[in-house]
Design a protein around this motif. Structure first.
Motif, PDB file in Angstrom:
ATOM      1  N   THR A   1       0.821  -1.217   0.000  1.00 27.60           N
ATOM      2  CA  THR A   1       0.000   0.000   0.000  1.00 27.60           C
ATOM      3  C   THR A   1       0.853   1.265   0.000  1.00 27.60           C
ATOM      4  OG1 THR A   1      -0.112   0.022   2.423  1.00 27.60           O
ATOM      5  CG2 THR A   1      -1.845  -1.194   1.250  1.00 27.60           C
ATOM      6  N   SER A   2       2.131   1.131  -0.376  1.00 25.04           N
ATOM      7  CA  SER A   2       3.032   2.286  -0.328  1.00 25.04           C
ATOM      8  C   SER A   2       2.739   3.298  -1.426  1.00 25.04           C
ATOM      9  CB  SER A   2       4.491   1.825  -0.430  1.00 25.04           C
ATOM     10  OG  SER A   2       4.719   1.149  -1.667  1.00 25.04           O
ATOM     11  N   GLN A   3       2.058   2.855  -2.494  1.00 29.05           N
ATOM     12  CA  GLN A   3       1.691   3.752  -3.583  1.00 29.05           C
ATOM     13  C   GLN A   3       0.176   3.928  -3.604  1.00 29.05           C
ATOM     14  OE1 GLN A   3       4.089   5.165  -5.546  1.00 29.05           O
ATOM     15  NE2 GLN A   3       5.650   4.071  -4.353  1.00 29.05           N
ATOM     16  N   GLN A   4      -0.278   4.946  -4.336  1.00 29.06           N
ATOM     17  CA  GLN A   4      -1.725   5.158  -4.431  1.00 29.06           C
ATOM     18  C   GLN A   4      -2.419   3.957  -5.051  1.00 29.06           C
ATOM     19  OE1 GLN A   4      -2.804   8.838  -6.380  1.00 29.06           O
ATOM     20  NE2 GLN A   4      -2.788   9.930  -4.432  1.00 29.06           N
ATOM     21  N   ARG A   5      -1.767   3.355  -6.041  1.00 32.14           N
ATOM     22  CA  ARG A   5      -2.332   2.146  -6.656  1.00 32.14           C
ATOM     23  C   ARG A   5      -1.813   0.941  -5.880  1.00 32.14           C
ATOM     24  NH1 ARG A   5      -1.529   2.106 -12.989  1.00 32.14           N
ATOM     25  NH2 ARG A   5      -3.289   0.694 -12.860  1.00 32.14           N
ATOM     26  N   TRP A   6      -2.683   0.320  -5.100  1.00 30.16           N
ATOM     27  CA  TRP A   6      -2.291  -0.830  -4.301  1.00 30.16           C
ATOM     28  C   TRP A   6      -1.945  -2.008  -5.220  1.00 30.16           C
ATOM     29  CZ3 TRP A   6      -6.109  -1.282   0.429  1.00 30.16           C
ATOM     30  CH2 TRP A   6      -5.997  -0.115   1.202  1.00 30.16           C
ATOM     31  N   ARG A   7      -1.056  -2.855  -4.696  1.00 26.86           N
ATOM     32  CA  ARG A   7      -0.601  -3.960  -5.517  1.00 26.86           C
ATOM     33  C   ARG A   7      -0.320  -5.178  -4.653  1.00 26.86           C
ATOM     34  NH1 ARG A   7       4.840  -4.089  -9.230  1.00 26.86           N
ATOM     35  NH2 ARG A   7       4.060  -5.437 -10.902  1.00 26.86           N
ATOM     36  N   CYS A   8      -0.644  -6.345  -5.165  1.00 23.04           N
ATOM     37  CA  CYS A   8      -0.324  -7.591  -4.468  1.00 23.04           C
ATOM     38  C   CYS A   8       1.193  -7.688  -4.316  1.00 23.04           C
ATOM     39  CB  CYS A   8      -0.852  -8.780  -5.274  1.00 23.04           C
ATOM     40  SG  CYS A   8      -0.403 -10.389  -4.574  1.00 23.04           S
ATOM     41  N   VAL A   9       1.654  -8.148  -3.163  1.00 21.15           N
ATOM     42  CA  VAL A   9       3.098  -8.235  -2.931  1.00 21.15           C
ATOM     43  C   VAL A   9       3.757  -9.241  -3.870  1.00 21.15           C
ATOM     44  CG1 VAL A   9       2.971  -7.511  -0.517  1.00 21.15           C
ATOM     45  CG2 VAL A   9       2.741  -9.954  -1.098  1.00 21.15           C
ATOM     46  N   ARG A  10       2.966 -10.103  -4.451  1.00 28.07           N
ATOM     47  CA  ARG A  10       3.518 -11.070  -5.407  1.00 28.07           C
ATOM     48  C   ARG A  10       3.666 -10.467  -6.794  1.00 28.07           C
ATOM     49  NH1 ARG A  10       0.030 -16.320  -5.388  1.00 28.07           N
ATOM     50  NH2 ARG A  10       1.693 -16.945  -6.824  1.00 28.07           N
ATOM     51  N   GLY A  11       3.159  -9.256  -6.984  1.00 29.04           N
ATOM     52  CA  GLY A  11       3.279  -8.599  -8.282  1.00 29.04           C
ATOM     53  C   GLY A  11       2.691  -9.435  -9.395  1.00 29.04           C
ATOM     54  N   ARG A  12       3.456  -9.619 -10.447  1.00 30.75           N
ATOM     55  CA  ARG A  12       2.998 -10.420 -11.583  1.00 30.75           C
ATOM     56  C   ARG A  12       2.763 -11.873 -11.216  1.00 30.75           C
ATOM     57  NH1 ARG A  12       5.948  -6.401 -13.381  1.00 30.75           N
ATOM     58  NH2 ARG A  12       5.445  -5.416 -15.388  1.00 30.75           N
ATOM     59  N   GLY A  13       3.407 -12.318 -10.135  1.00 34.66           N
ATOM     60  CA  GLY A  13       3.233 -13.709  -9.713  1.00 34.66           C
ATOM     61  C   GLY A  13       1.806 -14.008  -9.302  1.00 34.66           C
ATOM     62  N   CYS A  14       1.075 -12.986  -8.888  1.00 34.32           N
ATOM     63  CA  CYS A  14      -0.321 -13.190  -8.497  1.00 34.32           C
ATOM     64  C   CYS A  14      -1.176 -13.573  -9.694  1.00 34.32           C
ATOM     65  CB  CYS A  14      -0.857 -11.911  -7.833  1.00 34.32           C
ATOM     66  SG  CYS A  14      -2.576 -12.026  -7.319  1.00 34.32           S
ATOM     67  N   GLN A  15      -0.845 -12.994 -10.835  1.00 34.46           N
ATOM     68  CA  GLN A  15      -1.579 -13.284 -12.062  1.00 34.46           C
ATOM     69  C   GLN A  15      -0.636 -13.892 -13.080  1.00 34.46           C
ATOM     70  OE1 GLN A  15      -4.613 -13.505 -12.570  1.00 34.46           O
ATOM     71  NE2 GLN A  15      -5.832 -11.654 -12.268  1.00 34.46           N
ATOM     72  N   ALA A  16       0.077 -14.929 -12.645  1.00 35.75           N
ATOM     73  CA  ALA A  16       1.086 -15.547 -13.508  1.00 35.75           C
ATOM     74  C   ALA A  16       0.486 -16.053 -14.809  1.00 35.75           C
ATOM     75  CB  ALA A  16       1.780 -16.690 -12.765  1.00 35.75           C
ATOM     76  N   VAL A  17      -0.707 -16.627 -14.735  1.00 35.84           N
ATOM     77  CA  VAL A  17      -1.331 -17.161 -15.950  1.00 35.84           C
ATOM     78  C   VAL A  17      -1.584 -16.041 -16.947  1.00 35.84           C
ATOM     79  CG1 VAL A  17      -3.392 -18.259 -16.900  1.00 35.84           C
ATOM     80  CG2 VAL A  17      -2.352 -19.151 -14.805  1.00 35.84           C
ATOM     81  N   ALA A  18      -2.139 -14.923 -16.473  1.00 39.44           N
ATOM     82  CA  ALA A  18      -2.411 -13.795 -17.356  1.00 39.44           C
ATOM     83  C   ALA A  18      -1.114 -13.241 -17.941  1.00 39.44           C
ATOM     84  CB  ALA A  18      -3.155 -12.704 -16.595  1.00 39.44           C
ATOM     85  N   SER A  19      -0.059 -13.169 -17.130  1.00 35.34           N
ATOM     86  CA  SER A  19       1.224 -12.674 -17.610  1.00 35.34           C
ATOM     87  C   SER A  19       1.808 -13.587 -18.679  1.00 35.34           C
ATOM     88  CB  SER A  19       2.213 -12.545 -16.445  1.00 35.34           C
ATOM     89  OG  SER A  19       1.796 -11.553 -15.536  1.00 35.34           O
ATOM     90  N   ILE A  20       1.693 -14.907 -18.457  1.00 32.44           N
ATOM     91  CA  ILE A  20       2.209 -15.866 -19.440  1.00 32.44           C
ATOM     92  C   ILE A  20       1.417 -15.781 -20.738  1.00 32.44           C
ATOM     93  CG2 ILE A  20       2.552 -18.307 -19.955  1.00 32.44           C
ATOM     94  CD1 ILE A  20       4.513 -17.130 -17.910  1.00 32.44           C
ATOM     95  N   ARG A  21       0.110 -15.719 -20.631  1.00 26.81           N
ATOM     96  CA  ARG A  21      -0.714 -15.654 -21.841  1.00 26.81           C
ATOM     97  C   ARG A  21      -0.419 -14.398 -22.649  1.00 26.81           C
ATOM     98  NH1 ARG A  21      -6.898 -17.046 -21.337  1.00 26.81           N
ATOM     99  NH2 ARG A  21      -6.563 -17.004 -23.571  1.00 26.81           N
ATOM    100  N   TYR A  22      -0.176 -13.295 -21.948  1.00 23.35           N
ATOM    101  CA  TYR A  22       0.181 -12.064 -22.656  1.00 23.35           C
ATOM    102  C   TYR A  22       1.540 -12.217 -23.334  1.00 23.35           C
ATOM    103  CZ  TYR A  22       1.603  -7.232 -23.469  1.00 23.35           C
ATOM    104  OH  TYR A  22       2.045  -6.073 -24.058  1.00 23.35           O
ATOM    105  N   ALA A  23       2.504 -12.776 -22.614  1.00 19.32           N
ATOM    106  CA  ALA A  23       3.868 -12.883 -23.137  1.00 19.32           C
ATOM    107  C   ALA A  23       3.947 -13.751 -24.389  1.00 19.32           C
ATOM    108  CB  ALA A  23       4.795 -13.447 -22.063  1.00 19.32           C
ATOM    109  N   VAL A  24       3.107 -14.786 -24.478  1.00 21.94           N
ATOM    110  CA  VAL A  24       3.203 -15.719 -25.613  1.00 21.94           C
ATOM    111  C   VAL A  24       2.277 -15.323 -26.756  1.00 21.94           C
ATOM    112  CG1 VAL A  24       3.840 -17.612 -24.077  1.00 21.94           C
ATOM    113  CG2 VAL A  24       1.429 -17.300 -24.699  1.00 21.94           C
TER     114      VAL A  24
END
Length: 501
Positions: A233-256
């Motif tokens: 919560t250090s920034q105005q836009r809150w983010r999961c501490v896992r970052g991209r790892g939280c949505q790994a499937v979405a990140s992989i699908r985008y990358a490929v």
């Protein structure tokens, strides 16, 4: 009239003129016809006329113009006259025969327009004055918390459906938790809703005086709503501490995806399998997969495993801009990734760049540069793994004005970009045929830049070449008017033949 005809044929009414016109133009095999008209505000092929003369000529040719409405154009000599006319048209907004979201102030004289010129997206001789958005009142029913591909947790308002400018709005943007707090919103509030830019629904202030006491506080998530891990919560836009790892499937699908690494055969189901099995946590892990690991997955046969491994192997050789785009760095996309790759020439140089260096890239200012630097720091482990696998280590000739840094961070001399399109600004329009027929528009833009040119999406005075395929339309007309060199797909393919081999 249009909705009466439509309802008589058992169809639902058009929500607004914009949707009605767009749907009618795309419609095929309708059992009824809807007549359309339009109000013209410009034309090609009538060069040399002042804007007022152009509108008069269009009227003579039978086209509707605003000249026949209360919002008719007025030639102003002083700023005070412009301000007065804006106020007059704004007051007429509700009674006009067409919807407006702003008023455009244009230079009238053709010579003034010529001197001002045009940018890549809009003329410099015209300025839009945006009118306040139309507000409606509805009730805030709930707030949903959605996790994006990069782990950002975004709140979304669930609203009692309300029609705003002919569009039924059920959900609206709430930006971030700080924005909710600043507006003092409560569940059950009556709230003002508008469509920002007449497009994106947004919630404004609550009607505090309408509160009944039954309203409830909006509960902010204490943990990530998707994975249950902590929240940064250090920034105005809150983010999961896992970052991209939280949505790994979405990140992989985008990358490929086709415009990134283009790994055929790796769809949503396979991505879920790979992540759930612990085989893939990020895009770099794809390049460590083995045949044995794949065969252990459900419904993965030998042929499928071999095909997937071959597709992953082919992805190792993707150009720098595609590898960078596959990372999903916030604030970048396909076009920006090409610019960054062309500007720096290597992944090592990109990683070594500070905010000031990134801000020199076209389209990146100080604010976006700081985001990209932070993202690259976060992605350092992934970039290290990609480099170890030989992915993204290739270099591209940087722009002539760039002084790129080497792998050791030492700045070297500028490299002049060469190729059959060196110094050319190229726009592609229409359907490509022949050797170019299988290329997506993004692949065409990549081809242009590999050939030393700069790709653009719109025709302007800076354009030097137009590649015009079938159904080229207005871009070809404008290019002809400006005297721009026009090539057929076959002629262009011959020009860049060495790069198509």
């Amino acid at each position: 009239m249009a909705n009466r005809v439509r309802v008589e044929h058992g169809a639902t009414p058009f929500a607004n003129p914009r949707n009605g016109a767009a749907g009618t133009l795309r419609a095929k095999d309708r059992p009824y016809r809807i007549e359309l008209t339009f109000f013209a505000y410009g034309a090609v092929g009538l060069a040399g006329l002042a804007h007022s003369e152009l509108l008069a000529r269009l009227a003579e040719l039978g086209a509707n113009t605003a000249a026949t409405t209360p919002a008719h154009p007025v030639r102003c000599e002083e700023l005070s006259q412009i301000e007065s006319r804006i106020e007059e048209i704004a007051a007429l907004r509700a009674s006009l025969p067409f919807g407006i979201d702003g008023i455009v102030v244009k230079a009238d004289a053709a010579a003034d327009q010529e001197q001002a010129g045009s940018g890549s997206r809009a003329p410099r001789w015209a300025v839009a004055y945006k009118l306040p958005a139309v507000h409606k009142v509805t009730r805030l029913l709930a707030v949903e918390w959605n996790v994006g591909r990069t782990g950002v947790i975004a709140p979304r308002a669930v609203l009692e459906p309300v029609v705003v400018d002919g569009v039924t709005v059920t959900y609206a943007t709430l930006h971030n938790p700080a924005d909710i707090t600043r507006r003092g919103l409560l569940i059950g509030d009556q709230v003002f809703v508008h469509r920002a830019g007449d497009v994106i629904p947004r919630v404004e202030a609550p009607l505090v005086e309408q509160r009944t006491g039954a309203e409830q506080p909006i509960v902010f998530p204490a943990v990530c709503p998707r994975c249950g891990d902590g929240i940064d919560t250090s920034q105005q836009r809150w983010r999961c501490v896992r970052g991209r790892g939280c949505q790994a499937v979405a990140s992989i699908r985008y990358a490929v995806g086709r415009d990134q690494l283009d790994v055929e055969g790796l769809g949503g189901t396979r991505a879920v399998q790979l992540v759930d099995a612990g085989l893939v946590a990020d895009v770099a892990d794809l390049f460590t997969l083995t045949r044995e690991q794949l065969l252990a997955l459900d419904r993965m046969g030998g042929t499928s495993a071999d095909n997937l491994l071959a597709a992953v192997e082919a992805a190792r050789t993707r150009p720098l801009n595609r590898v960078f785009c596959a990372l999903g760095v916030r604030g970048t996309g396909r076009s920006m990734s090409r610019r960054i790759a062309n500007h720096f020439g290597s992944m090592a140089a990109i990683r070594a760049a500070d905010e000031a260096a990134l801000a020199e890239v076209e389209g990146i200012g100080a604010e976006k540069a700081s985001v990209i630097v932070a993202e690259l720091a976060e992605l350092a482990p992934v970039l290290d793994k990609l480099a170890a696998q030989g992915v993204g280590v290739g270099e591209t000739a940087p722009d002539a004005a760039v002084v790129p840094a080497g792998a050791d961070g030492v700045v070297g001399p500028p490299v002049v970009q060469a190729g059959p399109l060196a110094g050319e600004a190229v726009v592609v329009t229409g359907s490509m045929t022949g050797p170019l027929g299988a290329l997506s528009r993004n692949e065409m833009n990549e081809l242009i830049e590999r050939a030393g040119g700069k790709a653009s999406s719109s025709v302007s005075k800076r354009t030097t070449v137009l590649v015009a395929g079938e159904k080229a339309g207005s871009k070809r007309t404008k290019a002809e008017e400006l005297g721009i060199r026009i090539l057929t797909p076959q002629e262009f393919a011959e020009l860049v033949a060495d790069l198509l081999a």
